[in-house]
Design an enzyme around this catalytic site. Structure first.
Site, short mmCIF file in Angstrom:
data_model
loop_
_atom_site.label_atom_id
_atom_site.label_comp_id
_atom_site.label_asym_id
_atom_site.label_seq_id
_atom_site.Cartn_x
_atom_site.Cartn_y
_atom_site.Cartn_z
N ILE A 1 -8.56 -0.08 -7.76
CA ILE A 1 -7.15 0.33 -7.82
C ILE A 1 -6.41 -0.35 -8.97
O ILE A 1 -5.42 0.18 -9.47
CB ILE A 1 -6.46 0.08 -6.46
CG1 ILE A 1 -5.19 0.95 -6.34
CG2 ILE A 1 -6.15 -1.38 -6.23
CD1 ILE A 1 -4.64 1.06 -4.94
N VAL B 1 -8.08 -7.03 -2.43
CA VAL B 1 -7.33 -6.20 -3.38
C VAL B 1 -6.07 -6.95 -3.86
O VAL B 1 -5.66 -6.83 -5.02
CB VAL B 1 -7.04 -4.81 -2.76
CG1 VAL B 1 -6.01 -4.85 -1.69
CG2 VAL B 1 -6.68 -3.81 -3.82
N ASP B 2 -5.49 -7.73 -3.01
CA ASP B 2 -4.30 -8.54 -3.33
C ASP B 2 -4.62 -9.50 -4.49
O ASP B 2 -3.89 -9.56 -5.50
CB ASP B 2 -3.91 -9.33 -2.07
CG ASP B 2 -2.52 -9.95 -2.14
OD1 ASP B 2 -1.80 -9.68 -3.11
OD2 ASP B 2 -2.17 -10.71 -1.20
N SER C 1 -5.92 -2.89 5.37
CA SER C 1 -6.36 -3.58 6.60
C SER C 1 -7.84 -3.45 6.95
O SER C 1 -8.26 -3.92 8.01
CB SER C 1 -5.54 -3.13 7.83
OG SER C 1 -4.28 -3.77 7.85
N TYR D 1 -8.67 -8.02 7.18
CA TYR D 1 -7.98 -7.80 8.47
C TYR D 1 -8.80 -7.02 9.48
O TYR D 1 -8.39 -6.83 10.62
CB TYR D 1 -6.61 -7.14 8.23
CG TYR D 1 -5.55 -8.08 7.69
CD1 TYR D 1 -5.79 -9.45 7.54
CD2 TYR D 1 -4.29 -7.61 7.35
CE1 TYR D 1 -4.80 -10.30 7.05
CE2 TYR D 1 -3.29 -8.46 6.86
CZ TYR D 1 -3.57 -9.80 6.71
OH TYR D 1 -2.58 -10.64 6.24
#
Ligand code: AR6
Length: 184
Positions: free
Chosen positions: A17, A39-40, A130, A134
């Site tokens: 992304i 991804v963060d 998530s 998560y």
């Protein structure tokens, strides 16, 4: 895979992304908005310090206790190709996916779309929120993601493109199955 709903192209693509050339990409953040892994971490690393700077400001001025799960905020895209990043927080499942988790995940997608529209942005890319750290179940999460997008487009035929950028072959096929099920 690509389908058209109204004037919105809904695209599923395997990829990273952080490489997306769209108006806005969505980050699967955590409530602190201070970065993390997955991804963060990739978005902050490639986007540079301007993103974290704006996140800090948002924390101070609007969310001193952290961004609640299901809500969304927007910052610059920094050095990314995308002009903006929307940071949202999905539910922490650890395998459990009840009504609460479903609703919170739905809100994360839906509120991100609402915010992008408020900002006048027309092309948006989502990761599979998530389903990494998560640990929400991939297929059920994909179904919710697609439901939120289809519901939004059903109400407001506004976006040019809504993309899901899936990091693995497996996640791509999970989303493809969920989209086929939702549209057959
Ligand atoms: N492009 C697209 N998708 C990606 C990329 C990428 N570059 N990298 C990973 N994914 P995760 P979460 C996929 O763990 O479950 C962070 O530490 C990955 O394969 O990034 O919402 C935050 O700070 C998975 O399918 O996010 C939070 O603390 C999906 O992105 C926590 O993780 C989401 O995995 C959030 O956990």
């Amino acid at each position: 895979m690509e389908i058209t709903i109204g004037k919105t192209k809904l695209i599923l693509k395997k990829g990273d992304i952080t490489e997306e050339d769209v108006d806005v990409i969505v980050n699967a953040a955590n409530s602190t908005l201070m970065g993390g892994g997955g991804v963060d971490g990739a978005i902050h690393q490639k986007g540079g310090p301007a993103i974290l700077q704006e996140c800090k400001k948002i924390r101070q001025t609007s969310y001193p206790e952290g961004l609640p799960t299901g809500e969304a905020v927007i910052t610059t895209g920094g050095n990314l190709k995308a002009r903006y990043v929307i940071h949202t927080v999905g539910p922490i499942c650890h395998g459990k996916f009840g009504e609460t988790e479903e609703k919170l995940l739905y809100n994360a997608y839906y509120n991100s779309l609402k915010l992008a529209k408020e900002k006048g942005l027309k092309t948006i890319s989502f990761p599979s929120i998530s389903t990494g750290a998560y640990r929400c179940p991939p297929y059920q999460s994909a179904k919710i993601a697609i439901k939120a997008v289809i519901d939004f487009v059903g109400k407001e035929d506004y976006f040019e493109q809504i993309r899901f950028i899936l990091y693995t072959d497996q996640m791509y096929h999970t989303f493809k199955d969920a989209l086929e099920e939702a549209t057959e």
